[in-house]
Design a protein around this motif. Structure first.
Motif, PDB file in Angstrom:
ATOM      1  N   PRO A 113       1.073  -0.993   0.127  1.00 12.21           N
ATOM      2  CA  PRO A 113       0.226   0.016   0.022  1.00 12.21           C
ATOM      3  C   PRO A 113       0.563   1.021  -0.101  1.00 12.21           C
ATOM      4  CG  PRO A 113      -0.019  -1.127   2.210  1.00 12.21           C
ATOM      5  CD  PRO A 113       0.256  -2.149   1.263  1.00 12.21           C
ATOM      6  N   VAL A 114       2.063   1.130   0.665  1.00 10.01           N
ATOM      7  CA  VAL A 114       2.771   2.396   0.579  1.00 10.01           C
ATOM      8  C   VAL A 114       3.118   2.911  -1.236  1.00 10.01           C
ATOM      9  CG1 VAL A 114       5.258   3.086   0.842  1.00 10.01           C
ATOM     10  CG2 VAL A 114       3.767   1.742   2.682  1.00 10.01           C
ATOM     11  N   CYS A 115       3.294   1.274  -1.441  1.00 11.74           N
ATOM     12  CA  CYS A 115       3.785   1.856  -3.271  1.00 11.74           C
ATOM     13  C   CYS A 115       2.428   2.145  -3.780  1.00 11.74           C
ATOM     14  CB  CYS A 115       4.515   0.711  -4.120  1.00 11.74           C
ATOM     15  SG  CYS A 115       5.813   0.712  -3.041  1.00 11.74           S
ATOM     16  N   PHE A 116       1.565   2.052  -3.936  1.00 12.19           N
ATOM     17  CA  PHE A 116       0.359   2.042  -3.962  1.00 12.19           C
ATOM     18  C   PHE A 116      -0.137   3.583  -4.323  1.00 12.19           C
ATOM     19  CE2 PHE A 116      -3.994   3.260  -5.535  1.00 12.19           C
ATOM     20  CZ  PHE A 116      -4.708   2.211  -6.592  1.00 12.19           C
ATOM     21  N   PHE A 117      -0.383   4.024  -2.777  1.00 18.52           N
ATOM     22  CA  PHE A 117      -0.915   5.062  -2.642  1.00 18.52           C
ATOM     23  C   PHE A 117       0.529   6.530  -2.849  1.00 18.52           C
ATOM     24  CE2 PHE A 117      -3.393   2.681  -0.212  1.00 18.52           C
ATOM     25  CZ  PHE A 117      -4.824   3.349  -0.504  1.00 18.52           C
ATOM     26  N   ARG A 265     -11.775  -2.712  13.934  1.00 21.38           N
ATOM     27  CA  ARG A 265     -11.646  -3.694  13.843  1.00 21.38           C
ATOM     28  C   ARG A 265     -10.260  -4.294  14.034  1.00 21.38           C
ATOM     29  NH1 ARG A 265     -16.785  -5.979  13.380  1.00 21.38           N
ATOM     30  NH2 ARG A 265     -16.069  -8.048  12.898  1.00 21.38           N
ATOM     31  N   THR A 266     -10.404  -6.002  13.182  1.00 20.63           N
ATOM     32  CA  THR A 266      -8.689  -6.553  13.637  1.00 20.63           C
ATOM     33  C   THR A 266      -9.151  -7.430  12.294  1.00 20.63           C
ATOM     34  OG1 THR A 266      -7.291  -5.932  15.321  1.00 20.63           O
ATOM     35  CG2 THR A 266      -6.995  -7.943  14.579  1.00 20.63           C
ATOM     36  N   ALA A 267      -8.649  -7.846  11.322  1.00 20.03           N
ATOM     37  CA  ALA A 267      -8.958  -8.169  10.348  1.00 20.03           C
ATOM     38  C   ALA A 267      -8.267  -9.396   9.840  1.00 20.03           C
ATOM     39  CB  ALA A 267      -9.932  -7.955   8.922  1.00 20.03           C
ATOM     40  N   LEU A 268      -8.607 -10.863   9.097  1.00 18.98           N
ATOM     41  CA  LEU A 268      -6.725 -11.753   8.847  1.00 18.98           C
ATOM     42  C   LEU A 268      -7.334 -11.274   6.800  1.00 18.98           C
ATOM     43  CD1 LEU A 268      -5.268 -13.936   9.542  1.00 18.98           C
ATOM     44  CD2 LEU A 268      -6.789 -15.427   8.847  1.00 18.98           C
ATOM     45  N   HIS A 269      -6.296 -11.095   6.187  1.00 20.84           N
ATOM     46  CA  HIS A 269      -6.622 -10.400   5.717  1.00 20.84           C
ATOM     47  C   HIS A 269      -5.255 -10.870   4.923  1.00 20.84           C
ATOM     48  CE1 HIS A 269      -7.399  -7.492   1.622  1.00 20.84           C
ATOM     49  NE2 HIS A 269      -6.518  -8.030   1.437  1.00 20.84           N
ATOM     50  N   ILE A 271      -6.945 -12.216   1.222  1.00 21.69           N
ATOM     51  CA  ILE A 271      -7.301 -11.480  -0.547  1.00 21.69           C
ATOM     52  C   ILE A 271      -6.169 -10.456  -1.190  1.00 21.69           C
ATOM     53  CG2 ILE A 271      -9.089 -10.649  -1.615  1.00 21.69           C
ATOM     54  CD1 ILE A 271     -10.780 -10.684   0.585  1.00 21.69           C
ATOM     55  N   PRO A 272      -5.746 -11.002  -1.713  1.00 20.60           N
ATOM     56  CA  PRO A 272      -4.504  -9.747  -2.762  1.00 20.60           C
ATOM     57  C   PRO A 272      -4.627  -8.455  -2.864  1.00 20.60           C
ATOM     58  CG  PRO A 272      -4.809 -11.875  -3.914  1.00 20.60           C
ATOM     59  CD  PRO A 272      -5.829 -11.568  -2.521  1.00 20.60           C
ATOM     60  N   PHE A 273      -3.416  -7.240  -1.943  1.00 17.27           N
ATOM     61  CA  PHE A 273      -3.896  -6.291  -2.671  1.00 17.27           C
ATOM     62  C   PHE A 273      -4.256  -5.695  -4.038  1.00 17.27           C
ATOM     63  CE2 PHE A 273      -1.455  -5.667   1.554  1.00 17.27           C
ATOM     64  CZ  PHE A 273      -2.778  -5.496   2.137  1.00 17.27           C
ATOM     65  N   PHE A 274      -3.902  -6.551  -4.978  1.00 17.87           N
ATOM     66  CA  PHE A 274      -3.990  -6.218  -6.599  1.00 17.87           C
ATOM     67  C   PHE A 274      -4.784  -6.275  -6.917  1.00 17.87           C
ATOM     68  CE2 PHE A 274      -1.465 -10.485  -6.355  1.00 17.87           C
ATOM     69  CZ  PHE A 274      -2.565 -11.736  -6.875  1.00 17.87           C
ATOM     70  N   HIS A 275      -5.889  -7.323  -6.309  1.00 13.30           N
ATOM     71  CA  HIS A 275      -7.424  -7.555  -6.352  1.00 13.30           C
ATOM     72  C   HIS A 275      -8.211  -6.703  -6.162  1.00 13.30           C
ATOM     73  CE1 HIS A 275     -11.328  -9.473  -6.670  1.00 13.30           C
ATOM     74  NE2 HIS A 275     -11.010 -10.649  -7.444  1.00 13.30           N
ATOM     75  N   VAL A 276      -9.333  -5.985  -6.924  1.00 10.92           N
ATOM     76  CA  VAL A 276     -10.631  -4.767  -6.390  1.00 10.92           C
ATOM     77  C   VAL A 276     -10.639  -5.304  -5.245  1.00 10.92           C
ATOM     78  CG1 VAL A 276     -11.216  -3.883  -9.065  1.00 10.92           C
ATOM     79  CG2 VAL A 276     -12.328  -5.623  -7.984  1.00 10.92           C
ATOM     80  N   THR A 277     -11.110  -6.255  -4.387  1.00 13.47           N
ATOM     81  CA  THR A 277     -11.654  -7.090  -3.586  1.00 13.47           C
ATOM     82  C   THR A 277     -10.985  -6.974  -2.164  1.00 13.47           C
ATOM     83  OG1 THR A 277     -13.505  -8.881  -4.541  1.00 13.47           O
ATOM     84  CG2 THR A 277     -13.141  -8.784  -2.350  1.00 13.47           C
ATOM     85  N   GLY A 278      -9.633  -7.227  -2.186  1.00 13.23           N
ATOM     86  CA  GLY A 278      -8.432  -6.770  -1.305  1.00 13.23           C
ATOM     87  C   GLY A 278      -8.051  -5.340  -0.931  1.00 13.23           C
ATOM     88  N   PHE A 279      -7.960  -5.094  -2.499  1.00 20.65           N
ATOM     89  CA  PHE A 279      -8.112  -3.416  -1.787  1.00 20.65           C
ATOM     90  C   PHE A 279      -9.235  -2.574  -1.578  1.00 20.65           C
ATOM     91  CE2 PHE A 279      -7.412   0.861  -3.993  1.00 20.65           C
ATOM     92  CZ  PHE A 279      -6.369   0.868  -3.781  1.00 20.65           C
ATOM     93  N   SER A 280     -10.330  -2.154  -2.686  1.00 17.15           N
ATOM     94  CA  SER A 280     -10.799  -1.175  -2.649  1.00 17.15           C
ATOM     95  C   SER A 280     -11.896  -1.817  -1.551  1.00 17.15           C
ATOM     96  CB  SER A 280     -11.522  -0.959  -3.455  1.00 17.15           C
ATOM     97  OG  SER A 280     -12.868  -2.168  -4.882  1.00 17.15           O
ATOM     98  N   ALA A 281     -12.804  -3.489  -1.835  1.00 15.68           N
ATOM     99  CA  ALA A 281     -13.973  -3.432  -0.669  1.00 15.68           C
ATOM    100  C   ALA A 281     -12.934  -3.740   0.599  1.00 15.68           C
ATOM    101  CB  ALA A 281     -14.202  -4.524  -1.536  1.00 15.68           C
ATOM    102  N   LEU A 283      -8.940  -2.794   1.875  1.00 16.37           N
ATOM    103  CA  LEU A 283      -7.889  -2.401   2.309  1.00 16.37           C
ATOM    104  C   LEU A 283      -8.439  -1.003   2.501  1.00 16.37           C
ATOM    105  CD1 LEU A 283      -5.358  -1.774   2.458  1.00 16.37           C
ATOM    106  CD2 LEU A 283      -4.626  -1.369   0.391  1.00 16.37           C
ATOM    107  N   LEU A 284      -9.393  -0.293   1.293  1.00 10.46           N
ATOM    108  CA  LEU A 284     -10.125   0.809   2.048  1.00 10.46           C
ATOM    109  C   LEU A 284     -10.785   1.484   2.601  1.00 10.46           C
ATOM    110  CD1 LEU A 284     -10.405   1.979  -2.418  1.00 10.46           C
ATOM    111  CD2 LEU A 284      -8.497   3.006  -0.787  1.00 10.46           C
ATOM    112  N   GLY A 285     -11.639   0.652   2.788  1.00  9.57           N
ATOM    113  CA  GLY A 285     -12.494   0.908   4.104  1.00  9.57           C
ATOM    114  C   GLY A 285     -11.888   0.476   5.584  1.00  9.57           C
ATOM    115  N   ALA A 286     -10.712  -0.380   5.412  1.00 12.78           N
ATOM    116  CA  ALA A 286     -10.112  -0.303   6.833  1.00 12.78           C
ATOM    117  C   ALA A 286      -8.957   0.316   7.060  1.00 12.78           C
ATOM    118  CB  ALA A 286      -8.717  -1.400   6.359  1.00 12.78           C
ATOM    119  N   MET A 287      -8.863   1.750   6.625  1.00 16.88           N
ATOM    120  CA  MET A 287      -7.069   2.954   6.305  1.00 16.88           C
ATOM    121  C   MET A 287      -8.450   3.696   7.093  1.00 16.88           C
ATOM    122  SD  MET A 287      -4.992   2.837   3.099  1.00 16.88           S
ATOM    123  CE  MET A 287      -5.041   4.732   3.077  1.00 16.88           C
TER     124      MET A 287
END
Length: 579
Positions: A113-117, A265-269, A271-281, A283-287
């Protein structure tokens, strides 16, 4: 499912889906408004975060709260924000300008996420690449996107290196966790994850950003053909923050409860970040919420149990196979998993039985949703009592999304009719990268033709019947694979199942299945065929069933690689099979 009976129990639901929408969307956090985007009137979240730089600034307000955990590494939100600003300045120093493509190719590391953002916050177009791809597949996406820079981990750097000569536009390969410690490594530029706290507190370089500007290219995960790059805007991706929160609020109001104060919350993650589910559904909500995401190098069920116990994880999931493994693994009883209150999944069809097993055996709420790369994640969401009452549905659309079941001419079909699912809303991308013909065929006046075969009920709940290309036509009769797969999942001990079509000289094609059984389960081919025969019409019964010692092969996004299952039937004699 007897919905009337479900409604009568405990007075549920206390509000209809329409009543919830009217209450939540009138004003406040979930207020909606109409905007014209690319000439198309679109219902949007009025209070959506406008751009990726704003997300990073908001994340920094969570201070020393833990953002990411990987093994013994812990990255706080404030240190994440420091690292993003530092790397963004480095990219500007390398000449990255607005609209340039910057690829990210690594497994789920804190650096991802550091690289993406860092790229997205300075107006570059971030290009997440599938970490499971071969060097040739990575080369295709780098060349197709025209990436000037790739930020990657050492294994991906090694895979790309033989193809560098064919990528003249690729100016820099910046490697994270590079044992060689090259001068251009990520660590030389901003330090290792454990050193981010020593970085100076500085702003992200000031670049003008707008919600409907392009920010990322997510490549599709189709199991056949070359992947297509779905071009996402800030709004496409960031709509998920409120869409996911809205769906949770809808579940609570239908339960008859007041909305609780926000909690981290604390979630076991997994799902790959490169997948839209892992990223937008996710990671973004967690941030936005300040959640903690616990990462795993690779999926291991017992290791997951240990992490749930150690970190007090309250939500887990990913794809349905992972949920089944959490249920069926014999080591489950040895761990304290009482913190779990939500197990959710998506990316692949889920058997109705799975929701009931989660509620019964974990006392947790099951959750599922539907979306695709072209919708940047969440379009429908389904959890709690709604999911248990309709376990074969993926839920109703969120308030800013619209669904229709369309015929071949694009016109909406009557309620309850099976046809192609179309979706539109602020999360739907407008085009594919460098693919005008595919863009024209897929996107129509703001709608995306999903290729899923589905139906909608009278309350707007969506039921995915099949992928259009996965429908098996046996002697003129349509067989929807999910229907047969769901029956197989109901057989005790079946934890994975898939239906494919085999060619037949007279009937065109016939159904065949591959299943995976839990370690202590018993069953043979004829027993399972009889099980299906007891539940479905004779023409839907698989002509052959094979057993896999492992869970079925999937791509990184959880989709079963059905072409790979054909090897299980090399011994099957293709001939005319009577109905």
């Amino acid at each position: 499912m007897n919905h009337a009976k479900a409604r009568a129990e405990n007075g549920w639901p206390h509000m209809s889906v329409t009543e919830v929408e009217a209450q939540l969307c009138r004003a406040g956090r979930f207020e909606v408004e109409d905007q014209v985007i690319d000439g198309i009137p679109t219902r949007v979240w009025k209070n959506a975060v406008p751009d990726m730089a704003a997300v990073v600034r908001h994340a920094g307000t969570h201070g020393e709260g833990v953002f990411l955990i990987l093994d013994d590494e812990r990255l706080s939100y404030v240190d994440f924000a420091r690292a993003v600003a530092a790397l963004a300045s480095e990219l500007v120093g390398l000449g990255v300008e607005k609209g340039d493509r910057v690829a990210v190719a690594m497994r789920n590391l804190p650096e991802w996420p550091v690289c993406f953002f860092a790229a997205a916050s300075i107006g570059a177009i971030a290009v997440p690449l599938n970490a499971w791809w071969t060097g040739a597949e990575l080369e295709f996406a780098l060349r197709d996107s025209g990436a000037r820079i790739v930020l990657c981990d050492a294994p991906r750097a090694a895979a790309i290196e033989p193809f560098r000569c064919g990528l003249p536009m690729l100016e820099h390969v910046i490697v994270a966790r590079d044992d060689a410690g090259g001068a251009g490594s990520l660590e030389r530029r901003i330090g290792a994850v454990g050193d981010y706290g020593r970085l100076p507190v500085g702003p992200i370089p000031d670049v003008s950003l707008a919600p409907d500007e392009d920010v990322a290219i997510f490549y599709t995960s189709g199991t056949t053909g070359a992947p297509k790059g779905a071009v996402a805007t800030h709004r496409n991706l960031l709509s998920n923050i409120l869409s996911t929160a809205y769906a949770s609020a809808r579940t609570i109001l239908r339960r008859g409860q007041a909305l609780p104060a926000p909690r981290r919350r604390t979630a076991l993650h997994v799902i790959p970040f490169f997948h839209v589910t892992g990223f937008s559904a996710r990671l973004l909500g967690a941030m936005f919420s300040g959640d903690t995401l616990v990462l795993m190098h690779k999926w291991d069920t017992e290791r997951a149990f240990a992490l749930i116990e150690r970190e007090g994880i309250d939500s887990a999931g990913g794809v349905p196979t992972i949920a089944w493994q959490l249920i069926e693994h014999p080591a489950r009883a040895r761990y304290d998993l009482s913190s779990l209150d939500l197990i959710s999944y998506g990316g692949a069809p889920a058997a109705p039985e799975l929701a009931r097993r989660i509620a019964t055996e974990f006392g947790a709420a099951p959750g599922v949703g539907w979306g695709m790369t072209e919708t940047c994640g969440t379009v429908t969401n389904h959890s709690g009592e709604d999911y248990l009452a309709r376990p074969d549905s993926c839920g109703p659309a969120v308030a800013v999304a619209e669904l229709k079941i369309a015929g071949d001419d694009g016109a909406a079909l009557p309620t309850g009719t099976v046809g192609e699912l179309w979706a539109r809303g602020p999360m739907v991308v407008r085009r594919y990268w460098n693919r005008p013909d595919a863009t024209t065929a897929t996107f129509v006046d703001g709608w995306v033709r999903t290729g899923d075969i589905a139906r909608l009920d009278e309350e707007g709940f969506c039921y995915i019947v099949d992928r259009a290309k996965d429908v098996i036509i046996r002697g003129g009769e349509n067989i929807y694979s999910s229907e047969v797969e769901n029956v197989l999942f109901e057989f005790p001990g079946v934890t994975d199942a898939a239906l494919i079509g085999l060619p037949d000289r007279v009937l065109g094609e016939v159904p065949a299945a591959v299943v995976h059984l839990a370690a202590d389960a018993t069953g043979d081919e004829e027993v399972l065929r009889q099980w299906v025969r007891d539940h479905l019409a004779a023409f839907k019964v698989p002509v052959a069933i094979r057993f896999s010692d492992e869970t079925l092969p999937r791509n990184a996004n959880g989709k079963i690689l059905k072409p790979e299952l054909r090897r299980f039937f090399d011994d099957y004699s293709i001939s005319s099979t009577p109905l």
